[in-house]
Design an enzyme around this catalytic site. Structure first.
Site, PDB file in Angstrom:
ATOM      1  N   ASP A 122       0.810  -1.216   0.000  1.00 53.36           N
ATOM      2  CA  ASP A 122       0.000   0.000   0.000  1.00 53.36           C
ATOM      3  C   ASP A 122       0.844   1.268   0.000  1.00 53.36           C
ATOM      4  OD1 ASP A 122      -2.021  -1.767   0.124  1.00 53.36           O
ATOM      5  OD2 ASP A 122      -2.846  -1.079   2.051  1.00 53.36           O
ATOM      6  N   ALA A 123       1.932   1.223   0.791  1.00 54.65           N
ATOM      7  CA  ALA A 123       2.753   2.429   0.918  1.00 54.65           C
ATOM      8  C   ALA A 123       3.383   2.784  -0.429  1.00 54.65           C
ATOM      9  CB  ALA A 123       3.832   2.216   1.964  1.00 54.65           C
TER      10      ALA A 123
ATOM     11  N   TYR B 154       2.223   1.985  -3.340  1.00 51.59           N
ATOM     12  CA  TYR B 154       1.146   2.438  -4.223  1.00 51.59           C
ATOM     13  C   TYR B 154       0.805   3.898  -3.922  1.00 51.59           C
ATOM     14  CZ  TYR B 154      -3.461   2.673  -6.420  1.00 51.59           C
ATOM     15  OH  TYR B 154      -4.537   3.045  -7.182  1.00 51.59           O
TER      16      TYR B 154
ATOM     17  N   SER C 140     -34.733  -9.544 -18.574  1.00 45.79           N
ATOM     18  CA  SER C 140     -34.479 -10.447 -17.454  1.00 45.79           C
ATOM     19  C   SER C 140     -34.496 -11.865 -18.003  1.00 45.79           C
ATOM     20  CB  SER C 140     -35.517 -10.245 -16.366  1.00 45.79           C
ATOM     21  OG  SER C 140     -36.781 -10.530 -16.885  1.00 45.79           O
ATOM     22  N   LEU C 141     -34.289 -12.837 -17.142  1.00 54.89           N
ATOM     23  CA  LEU C 141     -34.168 -14.212 -17.615  1.00 54.89           C
ATOM     24  C   LEU C 141     -35.341 -15.052 -17.167  1.00 54.89           C
ATOM     25  CD1 LEU C 141     -30.399 -14.834 -16.830  1.00 54.89           C
ATOM     26  CD2 LEU C 141     -31.441 -14.504 -19.078  1.00 54.89           C
TER      27      LEU C 141
ATOM     28  N   GLU D  96     -22.699 -19.951 -15.986  1.00 55.52           N
ATOM     29  CA  GLU D  96     -22.045 -18.931 -15.150  1.00 55.52           C
ATOM     30  C   GLU D  96     -22.788 -18.817 -13.829  1.00 55.52           C
ATOM     31  OE1 GLU D  96     -22.061 -15.227 -17.371  1.00 55.52           O
ATOM     32  OE2 GLU D  96     -21.757 -16.349 -19.202  1.00 55.52           O
TER      33      GLU D  96
ATOM     34  N   LYS E 292     -24.893 -16.868 -11.124  1.00 50.97           N
ATOM     35  CA  LYS E 292     -25.809 -15.731 -11.175  1.00 50.97           C
ATOM     36  C   LYS E 292     -25.552 -14.882  -9.935  1.00 50.97           C
ATOM     37  CE  LYS E 292     -30.582 -14.578 -12.178  1.00 50.97           C
ATOM     38  NZ  LYS E 292     -30.845 -13.612 -11.137  1.00 50.97           N
TER      39      LYS E 292
ATOM     40  N   ASP F  42     -25.717 -12.034  -7.265  1.00 52.92           N
ATOM     41  CA  ASP F  42     -26.851 -11.298  -6.728  1.00 52.92           C
ATOM     42  C   ASP F  42     -26.418  -9.870  -6.419  1.00 52.92           C
ATOM     43  OD1 ASP F  42     -29.409 -11.036  -6.025  1.00 52.92           O
ATOM     44  OD2 ASP F  42     -29.282 -12.151  -4.146  1.00 52.92           O
TER      45      ASP F  42
ATOM     46  N   ARG G 249     -29.852  -0.746 -14.576  1.00 57.40           N
ATOM     47  CA  ARG G 249     -30.816  -1.408 -15.442  1.00 57.40           C
ATOM     48  C   ARG G 249     -32.121  -0.611 -15.498  1.00 57.40           C
ATOM     49  NH1 ARG G 249     -35.009  -5.106 -14.810  1.00 57.40           N
ATOM     50  NH2 ARG G 249     -35.218  -6.482 -16.586  1.00 57.40           N
TER      51      ARG G 249
ATOM     52  N   TYR H 294     -20.184  -9.829 -17.560  1.00 52.14           N
ATOM     53  CA  TYR H 294     -20.497 -11.102 -18.213  1.00 52.14           C
ATOM     54  C   TYR H 294     -21.064 -10.982 -19.620  1.00 52.14           C
ATOM     55  CZ  TYR H 294     -24.807  -9.669 -15.871  1.00 52.14           C
ATOM     56  OH  TYR H 294     -25.862  -8.945 -15.397  1.00 52.14           O
TER      57      TYR H 294
ATOM     58  N   LYS I 219     -26.301 -20.049 -20.851  1.00 48.37           N
ATOM     59  CA  LYS I 219     -26.448 -19.339 -22.116  1.00 48.37           C
ATOM     60  C   LYS I 219     -26.009 -20.230 -23.268  1.00 48.37           C
ATOM     61  CE  LYS I 219     -25.171 -15.206 -19.624  1.00 48.37           C
ATOM     62  NZ  LYS I 219     -24.139 -14.239 -19.293  1.00 48.37           N
TER      63      LYS I 219
ATOM     64  N   LYS J  69     -32.480 -21.332 -10.667  1.00 48.46           N
ATOM     65  CA  LYS J  69     -32.551 -20.761  -9.318  1.00 48.46           C
ATOM     66  C   LYS J  69     -32.278 -21.846  -8.281  1.00 48.46           C
ATOM     67  CE  LYS J  69     -33.760 -16.444  -9.947  1.00 48.46           C
ATOM     68  NZ  LYS J  69     -35.006 -15.834  -9.620  1.00 48.46           N
TER      69      LYS J  69
ATOM     70  N   CYS K 277     -57.257  -3.648  17.184  1.00 47.29           N
ATOM     71  CA  CYS K 277     -55.904  -3.357  16.719  1.00 47.29           C
ATOM     72  C   CYS K 277     -54.983  -3.218  17.934  1.00 47.29           C
ATOM     73  CB  CYS K 277     -55.912  -2.057  15.904  1.00 47.29           C
ATOM     74  SG  CYS K 277     -54.247  -1.448  15.540  1.00 47.29           S
TER      75      CYS K 277
ATOM     76  N   CYS L  66     -53.828   0.777  18.054  1.00 48.30           N
ATOM     77  CA  CYS L  66     -54.720   1.906  18.353  1.00 48.30           C
ATOM     78  C   CYS L  66     -56.003   1.479  19.050  1.00 48.30           C
ATOM     79  CB  CYS L  66     -55.033   2.702  17.089  1.00 48.30           C
ATOM     80  SG  CYS L  66     -56.179   1.860  15.985  1.00 48.30           S
TER      81      CYS L  66
ATOM     82  N   CYS M 177     -57.346  -3.127  10.493  1.00 47.74           N
ATOM     83  CA  CYS M 177     -57.674  -2.192  11.556  1.00 47.74           C
ATOM     84  C   CYS M 177     -58.554  -1.098  10.957  1.00 47.74           C
ATOM     85  CB  CYS M 177     -56.376  -1.590  12.096  1.00 47.74           C
ATOM     86  SG  CYS M 177     -56.569  -0.036  12.961  1.00 47.74           S
TER      87      CYS M 177
ATOM     88  N   CYS N 123     -54.817   5.431  13.132  1.00 52.83           N
ATOM     89  CA  CYS N 123     -53.970   4.420  13.772  1.00 52.83           C
ATOM     90  C   CYS N 123     -52.499   4.759  13.552  1.00 52.83           C
ATOM     91  CB  CYS N 123     -54.279   3.047  13.197  1.00 52.83           C
ATOM     92  SG  CYS N 123     -53.169   1.764  13.795  1.00 52.83           S
TER      93      CYS N 123
END
Ligand code: IVH
Length: 674
Positions: free
Chosen positions: A37-38, A40, A86-87, A117, A119, A121, A140, A230, A295, A319, A413, A416, A431, A436
């Protein structure tokens, strides 16, 4: 050291940038730094010093400029070059076999190869490069249009600002991929927020999305974001890679971070193996995935397969099964939602589930409690699919001891005290309280939320405080808040109080559909509110509309119409709207110029040369927006030729034919831009 001459500085600056880019790549993309780091930091310091000495040397792609520019008011809109689809989903090996059968039959019996590949998230983004330089990045959005988040994406270190050598030859490149927050970084980040008393993010994906959608790029720069790219969407001039596998390799060579856990599969059985493997090993990598993407490898086959309006026929998302865990129901409590619905919620012994600790799960409604026979004290299986709220799936009956207690919905409720009713044909219990506090709180949270009025910094914690202090009784009260009141709230310093009031005030001129959505009319979601705002143009016109007028709009069915009419019949609604109006909230929409009045209605416009103030595409969109047509060639039918810098032969042709010629300035005046 003596002061370098301009020429010396220029040479050294270029050298430093090359070195820094190389080390960025080693560190952020390959994950294998060559210097510490130093060392860099020393390179960066030297570069900064030289750029300060000769500011003319600063270029937008310099490593010092990753975080530059000022916070913006709002994101611009980017129209995607082609929709970000979307897929389609597959949930089992059988679904994958079906997918393969469909593909083969559409290809007339050809046997396709696949690329499998992970997926990831996160948040999908599109990145544009011109002559090897990063020029634009977008979210998107709704698939057609996204938000221009260029400044923020520049601050994501694994996104190259300058492409590696083969990229410099590419005139235009658009790639797509995922921005995500690694799990460990997410935990650390949330811990820090907790310490500072800031609201926590529910999961890494929300944290990534929230970080990319910051108006101040300096905030994004401080967030631990990473990317996997991708897809090559646009590549000019040809020849572009011919297969997805080659595209991924090319992306790696261009300097992008590409996920290493990809597999080139000869047939669907290899795909199924891949999916099985990763369903089991999904927590072995440091980031969240919710499945695999399959794909068709050949781009030629992809083109022949095409797409439906929603998804490509050449890809599918496998999924992973929802993850489950076992826990014990300590108690069942009631939560009161925005529309007064009482939702029974199980309080659980905390349990690790899908990478998070879960201590409550929804039981949805009384019917479901009866159906699953969930009792207080029961051992239950809970699951969390994606980022939805965990739910109780089933009771483990063998664990019953006899001491479990049945649960009954209250008839008042719990917040309230008003009576609750179950409307005919509905499973939900509501309710009936008009004031409320639980409902009000949820309404305010909704009103301030991102797709509604989007009041930055006004989340559940502050709303609760405002209500507890008696400062707000409805959404309109937010606009009457005073500095003296706000600054007294817990954890509100001078600056945060001012920021909050400014954020609230800034929403006075929001587009009408945001207000319509923010009112929380039942069945009026984000899309429907856009339709209504577009059609009626003002709150008054909507309030005056009857059932018939509403159902005459194609997108509006009887259920929505009835709900809208009922909403505007309420005395309470009128009081609220009146109060909002007095607070100066805009209740009318600025309309697109009606075709008749537009200076370009029915006119044909040709652009030639480079425009200074807008891109060619934006200019053409503007013409379309104003009811005109833009064309690529000049003829007698052309009404205007707009001439930018270095015009081409179209300019001569226009003069020949005597077509009206406009400078960029004149064009801008004509369309009312100046
Ligand atoms: S390909 C035409 N590949 O999943 C769609 N998507 O449901 C092209 N995603 O919006 C998408 N990892 O945000 C593709 N390796 C991957 C992906 C991936 C994550 C996300 C992406 C997309 C969504 C599709």
């Amino acid at each position: 050291m003596s002061v370098p001459t301009f020429e010396q500085a220029r040479a050294r600056v270029e050298e430093l940038r090359r070195e820094i880019r190389h080390h960025d790549y080693r560190y952020y993309v390959l994950d294998s730094p060559e210097i510490n780091d130093a060392e860099y930091d020393e390179l960066m310091r030297e570069l900064r010093r030289l750029e300060e000495l000769y500011p003319q040397l600063v270029t937008p792609d310099s490593p010092t400029q990753r975080v530059a520019g000022v916070p913006s008011e709002a994101f611009g809109t980017v129209v995607h070059s082609s929709p970000m689809l979307s897929l389609d989903n597959a949930f089992s090996p059988e679904d994958l076999l079906d997918f393969d059968r469909r593909v083969r039959s559409l290809l007339g019996g050809e046997q396709p190869e696949y690329v499998a590949e992970l997926k990831i998230d996160g948040l999908s983004v599109a990145l544009h490069y011109e002559l090897g330089r990063f020029v634009r990045g977008a979210t998107r959005g709704d698939g057609e249009r996204g938000e221009d988040v260029t400044a923020n994406l520049r601050a994501v270190r694994s996104i190259p600002l300058v492409l590696h050598p083969p990229g410099g030859m590419v005139a235009e490149l658009e790639v797509r991929g995922e921005v995500y927050m690694p799990v460990e970084a997410f935990r650390r980040f949330n811990r820090e927020r907790e310490e500072k008393g800031e609201p926590l993010f529910a999961n890494p994906r929300n944290a990534a999305a929230g970080s990319v959608r910051q108006l101040d790029p300096r905030i994004t720069a401080g967030r631990p974001l990473d990317t996997f790219i991708y897809e090559i969407r646009r590549w000019a001039p040809d020849p572009a890679p011919g297969t997805q596998w080659e595209a991924l390799e090319m992306l790696g060579r261009l300097g992008f971070k590409v996920n290493p856990h990809r597999r080139h599969c000869r047939d669907i059985n290899e795909v199924i193996d891949y999916c099985r493997h990763w369903a089991e090993h999904r927590h072995d990598v440091g980031y969240e995935m919710d499945g695999a993407v399959i794909k068709v490898n050949s781009f030629d086959q992809q083109r022949r397969l095409g797409a439906t309006t929603h998804h490509p026929r050449w890809a599918t998302a496998y999924k992973f099964p929802a993850e489950q865990a076992t826990s014990r129901v300590r108690d069942i409590i009631i939560q009161v939602g925005r529309t007064g619905v009482l939702t029974p919620t199980a309080l659980l012994d905390p349990v690790r589930l899908a990478g998070a600790t879960v201590s409550r799960a929804t039981l949805h409604n009384e019917d479901i409690i009866r159906e699953k026979d969930v009792r207080i004290g029961d051992t239950v299986i809970v699951q969390r699919a994606g980022d939805v709220i965990p739910e109780v799936v089933a009771v483990v009956r063998e664990k019953r001891t006899g001491g479990e207690q049945e649960f009954h919905m209250p008839d008042r409720c719990p917040v309230c005290g008003a009576e609750v009713v179950r409307l005919p044909g509905e499973v939900a219990v509501r309710c009936t309280g008009v004031a409320c506090p639980a409902q009000l709180k949820e309404q305010l949270i909704h009103f301030a939320s991102r797709d509604a009025m989007n009041i930055e910094g006004l989340g559940p914690a502050i709303i609760t405080q405002l209500m507890d202090a008696g400062l707000v009784e409805d959404a309109a009260d937010l606009y009457y808040l005073k500095y003296e009141d706000v600054v007294k709230l817990e954890r509100m310093a001078d600056k945060s109080a001012r920021n909050l009031l400014e954020a609230i005030a800034a929403t006075r001129d929001n587009p009408l559909h945001r207000l319509m959505y923010g009112l929380g009319i039942r069945y009026v979601g984000e899309k429907v509110s856009r339709v209504l705002a577009d059609h009626f143009g003002s709150m008054d016109a909507l309030a005056a509309a009857g059932q018939e007028e509403l159902t005459a709009i194609p997108e509006i069915g009887p259920k929505i119409a009835a709900s809208v009419v009922a909403f505007f019949r309420q005395e309470q609604t009128h009081r609220l709207l009146e109060k909002l109006r007095r607070a100066g909230i805009k209740m009318e929409e600025r309309r697109a110029v009606p075709a008749r009045e537009s200076p370009l209605a029915g006119k044909t416009v040709v652009f030639t040369g480079t425009l200074e103030s807008v891109g060619r595409k934006e200019a053409e969109e503007l013409v379309a927006f104003l009811g005109g047509r833009s064309s690529g060639s000049v003829s007698r039918q052309t009404d205007y030729v707009v001439v930018g810098a270095n015009p081409g032969s179209k300019y001569d042709r226009a003069r020949e034919l005597g077509v009206r010629i406009l400078t960029e300035e004149e064009f801008r005046r004509l369309v009312g831009l100046v």
